[in-house]
Motif scaffolding. Structure first.
Motif, PDB file in Angstrom:
ATOM      1  N   PRO A  71       0.803  -1.302   0.038  1.00 23.27           N
ATOM      2  CA  PRO A  71      -0.051   0.066   0.051  1.00 23.27           C
ATOM      3  C   PRO A  71       0.877   1.367   0.141  1.00 23.27           C
ATOM      4  O   PRO A  71       2.031   1.458   0.449  1.00 23.27           O
ATOM      5  CB  PRO A  71      -0.850  -0.130   1.517  1.00 23.27           C
ATOM      6  CG  PRO A  71      -0.056  -0.830   2.227  1.00 23.27           C
ATOM      7  CD  PRO A  71       0.948  -1.774   1.152  1.00 23.27           C
ATOM      8  N   GLY A  72       0.392   2.320  -0.352  1.00 22.19           N
ATOM      9  CA  GLY A  72       1.035   3.591  -0.464  1.00 22.19           C
ATOM     10  C   GLY A  72       1.689   4.080  -1.533  1.00 22.19           C
ATOM     11  O   GLY A  72       1.797   3.374  -2.585  1.00 22.19           O
ATOM     12  N   ALA A  73       2.381   5.134  -1.830  1.00 22.89           N
ATOM     13  CA  ALA A  73       3.144   5.690  -2.747  1.00 22.89           C
ATOM     14  C   ALA A  73       4.633   5.899  -2.102  1.00 22.89           C
ATOM     15  O   ALA A  73       4.895   6.233  -0.885  1.00 22.89           O
ATOM     16  CB  ALA A  73       2.680   6.985  -3.064  1.00 22.89           C
ATOM     17  N   ARG A  74       5.445   5.879  -2.813  1.00 19.69           N
ATOM     18  CA  ARG A  74       6.913   6.292  -2.546  1.00 19.69           C
ATOM     19  C   ARG A  74       7.461   7.013  -3.481  1.00 19.69           C
ATOM     20  O   ARG A  74       7.437   6.999  -4.802  1.00 19.69           O
ATOM     21  CB  ARG A  74       7.661   4.796  -2.673  1.00 19.69           C
ATOM     22  CG  ARG A  74       9.215   5.041  -2.599  1.00 19.69           C
ATOM     23  CD  ARG A  74       9.900   3.621  -2.284  1.00 19.69           C
ATOM     24  NE  ARG A  74      11.474   3.904  -1.701  1.00 19.69           N
ATOM     25  CZ  ARG A  74      12.579   3.320  -2.237  1.00 19.69           C
ATOM     26  NH1 ARG A  74      12.149   2.614  -3.329  1.00 19.69           N
ATOM     27  NH2 ARG A  74      13.460   3.778  -1.850  1.00 19.69           N
ATOM     28  N   ILE A  75       8.288   8.082  -2.987  1.00 16.72           N
ATOM     29  CA  ILE A  75       8.966   9.198  -3.788  1.00 16.72           C
ATOM     30  C   ILE A  75      10.434   9.111  -3.273  1.00 16.72           C
ATOM     31  O   ILE A  75      10.601   9.295  -1.938  1.00 16.72           O
ATOM     32  CB  ILE A  75       8.269  10.632  -3.268  1.00 16.72           C
ATOM     33  CG1 ILE A  75       6.624  10.651  -3.715  1.00 16.72           C
ATOM     34  CG2 ILE A  75       8.980  11.759  -4.242  1.00 16.72           C
ATOM     35  CD1 ILE A  75       5.815  11.711  -3.427  1.00 16.72           C
ATOM     36  N   HIS A  76      11.261   8.878  -4.271  1.00 13.58           N
ATOM     37  CA  HIS A  76      12.585   8.831  -3.776  1.00 13.58           C
ATOM     38  C   HIS A  76      13.482   9.396  -4.952  1.00 13.58           C
ATOM     39  O   HIS A  76      12.938   9.497  -5.964  1.00 13.58           O
ATOM     40  CB  HIS A  76      13.155   7.176  -3.569  1.00 13.58           C
ATOM     41  CG  HIS A  76      13.261   6.631  -4.620  1.00 13.58           C
ATOM     42  ND1 HIS A  76      12.100   5.812  -5.224  1.00 13.58           N
ATOM     43  CD2 HIS A  76      14.311   6.121  -5.109  1.00 13.58           C
ATOM     44  CE1 HIS A  76      12.571   4.775  -6.153  1.00 13.58           C
ATOM     45  NE2 HIS A  76      13.717   5.220  -6.306  1.00 13.58           N
ATOM     46  N   LEU A  77      14.652   9.757  -4.507  1.00 16.75           N
ATOM     47  CA  LEU A  77      15.748  10.180  -5.526  1.00 16.75           C
ATOM     48  C   LEU A  77      16.586   9.104  -5.913  1.00 16.75           C
ATOM     49  O   LEU A  77      17.264   8.186  -5.227  1.00 16.75           O
ATOM     50  CB  LEU A  77      16.487  11.263  -4.903  1.00 16.75           C
ATOM     51  CG  LEU A  77      17.802  11.845  -5.561  1.00 16.75           C
ATOM     52  CD1 LEU A  77      16.989  12.709  -6.765  1.00 16.75           C
ATOM     53  CD2 LEU A  77      18.346  12.839  -4.697  1.00 16.75           C
ATOM     54  N   ASP A  78      16.712   8.865  -7.211  1.00 17.26           N
ATOM     55  CA  ASP A  78      17.630   7.908  -8.082  1.00 17.26           C
ATOM     56  C   ASP A  78      18.821   9.026  -8.160  1.00 17.26           C
ATOM     57  O   ASP A  78      18.829   9.644  -9.210  1.00 17.26           O
ATOM     58  CB  ASP A  78      17.189   7.391  -9.043  1.00 17.26           C
ATOM     59  CG  ASP A  78      17.852   6.837  -9.878  1.00 17.26           C
ATOM     60  OD1 ASP A  78      19.189   6.605  -9.759  1.00 17.26           O
ATOM     61  OD2 ASP A  78      17.391   5.774 -11.077  1.00 17.26           O
ATOM     62  N   ALA A  79      19.887   8.890  -7.257  1.00 14.23           N
ATOM     63  CA  ALA A  79      20.933  10.003  -7.502  1.00 14.23           C
ATOM     64  C   ALA A  79      21.759   9.692  -8.517  1.00 14.23           C
ATOM     65  O   ALA A  79      22.043  10.811  -9.321  1.00 14.23           O
ATOM     66  CB  ALA A  79      21.612   9.937  -6.176  1.00 14.23           C
ATOM     67  N   PRO A  80      22.105   8.604  -8.832  1.00 13.21           N
ATOM     68  CA  PRO A  80      23.001   8.323  -9.979  1.00 13.21           C
ATOM     69  C   PRO A  80      22.406   8.976 -11.294  1.00 13.21           C
ATOM     70  O   PRO A  80      23.194   9.543 -12.295  1.00 13.21           O
ATOM     71  CB  PRO A  80      23.301   6.713 -10.147  1.00 13.21           C
ATOM     72  CG  PRO A  80      23.163   6.090  -8.757  1.00 13.21           C
ATOM     73  CD  PRO A  80      21.863   7.255  -8.076  1.00 13.21           C
ATOM     74  N   ARG A  81      21.095   8.838 -11.384  1.00 13.00           N
ATOM     75  CA  ARG A  81      20.493   9.465 -12.696  1.00 13.00           C
ATOM     76  C   ARG A  81      20.053  10.910 -12.566  1.00 13.00           C
ATOM     77  O   ARG A  81      19.484  11.344 -13.241  1.00 13.00           O
ATOM     78  CB  ARG A  81      19.169   8.319 -13.016  1.00 13.00           C
ATOM     79  CG  ARG A  81      19.778   7.426 -13.537  1.00 13.00           C
ATOM     80  CD  ARG A  81      18.754   6.194 -13.716  1.00 13.00           C
ATOM     81  NE  ARG A  81      17.530   6.877 -14.522  1.00 13.00           N
ATOM     82  CZ  ARG A  81      16.277   6.816 -14.161  1.00 13.00           C
ATOM     83  NH1 ARG A  81      15.798   5.899 -13.217  1.00 13.00           N
ATOM     84  NH2 ARG A  81      15.269   7.307 -15.075  1.00 13.00           N
ATOM     85  N   HIS A  82      19.982  11.202 -11.188  1.00 15.28           N
ATOM     86  CA  HIS A  82      19.221  12.668 -10.900  1.00 15.28           C
ATOM     87  C   HIS A  82      17.816  12.729 -11.362  1.00 15.28           C
ATOM     88  O   HIS A  82      17.415  13.696 -11.614  1.00 15.28           O
ATOM     89  CB  HIS A  82      20.030  13.884 -11.636  1.00 15.28           C
ATOM     90  CG  HIS A  82      21.373  13.976 -10.999  1.00 15.28           C
ATOM     91  ND1 HIS A  82      21.841  14.737 -10.038  1.00 15.28           N
ATOM     92  CD2 HIS A  82      22.687  13.386 -11.793  1.00 15.28           C
ATOM     93  CE1 HIS A  82      23.150  14.283  -9.996  1.00 15.28           C
ATOM     94  NE2 HIS A  82      23.536  13.871 -10.788  1.00 15.28           N
ATOM     95  N   PHE A  83      17.236  11.527 -10.984  1.00 14.00           N
ATOM     96  CA  PHE A  83      15.722  11.510 -11.384  1.00 14.00           C
ATOM     97  C   PHE A  83      14.743  11.349  -9.794  1.00 14.00           C
ATOM     98  O   PHE A  83      15.198  10.508  -8.914  1.00 14.00           O
ATOM     99  CB  PHE A  83      15.268  10.326 -12.194  1.00 14.00           C
ATOM    100  CG  PHE A  83      15.353  10.567 -13.571  1.00 14.00           C
ATOM    101  CD1 PHE A  83      14.142  10.978 -14.368  1.00 14.00           C
ATOM    102  CD2 PHE A  83      16.491  10.822 -14.215  1.00 14.00           C
ATOM    103  CE1 PHE A  83      13.914  11.263 -15.612  1.00 14.00           C
ATOM    104  CE2 PHE A  83      16.320  11.266 -15.730  1.00 14.00           C
ATOM    105  CZ  PHE A  83      15.028  11.078 -16.282  1.00 14.00           C
ATOM    106  N   LEU A  84      13.612  11.983  -9.839  1.00 15.55           N
ATOM    107  CA  LEU A  84      12.825  11.750  -8.802  1.00 15.55           C
ATOM    108  C   LEU A  84      11.984  10.769  -9.429  1.00 15.55           C
ATOM    109  O   LEU A  84      11.420  10.703 -10.429  1.00 15.55           O
ATOM    110  CB  LEU A  84      12.097  13.084  -8.437  1.00 15.55           C
ATOM    111  CG  LEU A  84      11.139  12.956  -7.114  1.00 15.55           C
ATOM    112  CD1 LEU A  84      12.022  13.002  -5.978  1.00 15.55           C
ATOM    113  CD2 LEU A  84       9.908  14.350  -7.266  1.00 15.55           C
TER     114      LEU A  84
END
Length: 88
Positions: free
Chosen positions: A42-55
């Motif tokens: 359940p739920g949503a996840r928001i995270h940073l893919d640091a190597p790609r510089h993508f949220l």
């Protein structure tokens, strides 16, 4: 982010897929874009893919729908909107 861009992001979040790219400033730590994926709940996840510089935004349909509604509301707000996302 413009209202049009927020609406594009909201639509991608609601659909569970999308890639919104930007042109990062040279030498900066700016985002290169936002990627949206379907995920298990359940739920949503928001995270940073640091190597790609993508949220990266992922989650189940209900959680993504709630986030998409909030993003649409921000886009419709005359002042650009304001949203706090808390951990649960």
């Amino acid at each position: 982010m413009s209202a049009q861009e927020l609406n594009r992001l909201a639509s991608a979040v609601g659909a569970g897929e999308g890639l919104l790219s930007s042109t990062p400033a040279p030498g900066g730590g700016n985002l290169a874009g936002v990627e949206v994926r379907k995920g298990c709940g359940p739920g949503a996840r928001i995270h940073l893919d640091a190597p790609r510089h993508f949220l990266v935004i992922s989650g189940d349909g209900a959680a993504r729908a709630a986030l998409a509604d909030n993003l649409h509301a921000m886009a419709a707000a005359g002042d650009g909107g304001h949203l706090h996302i808390d951990y649960f």
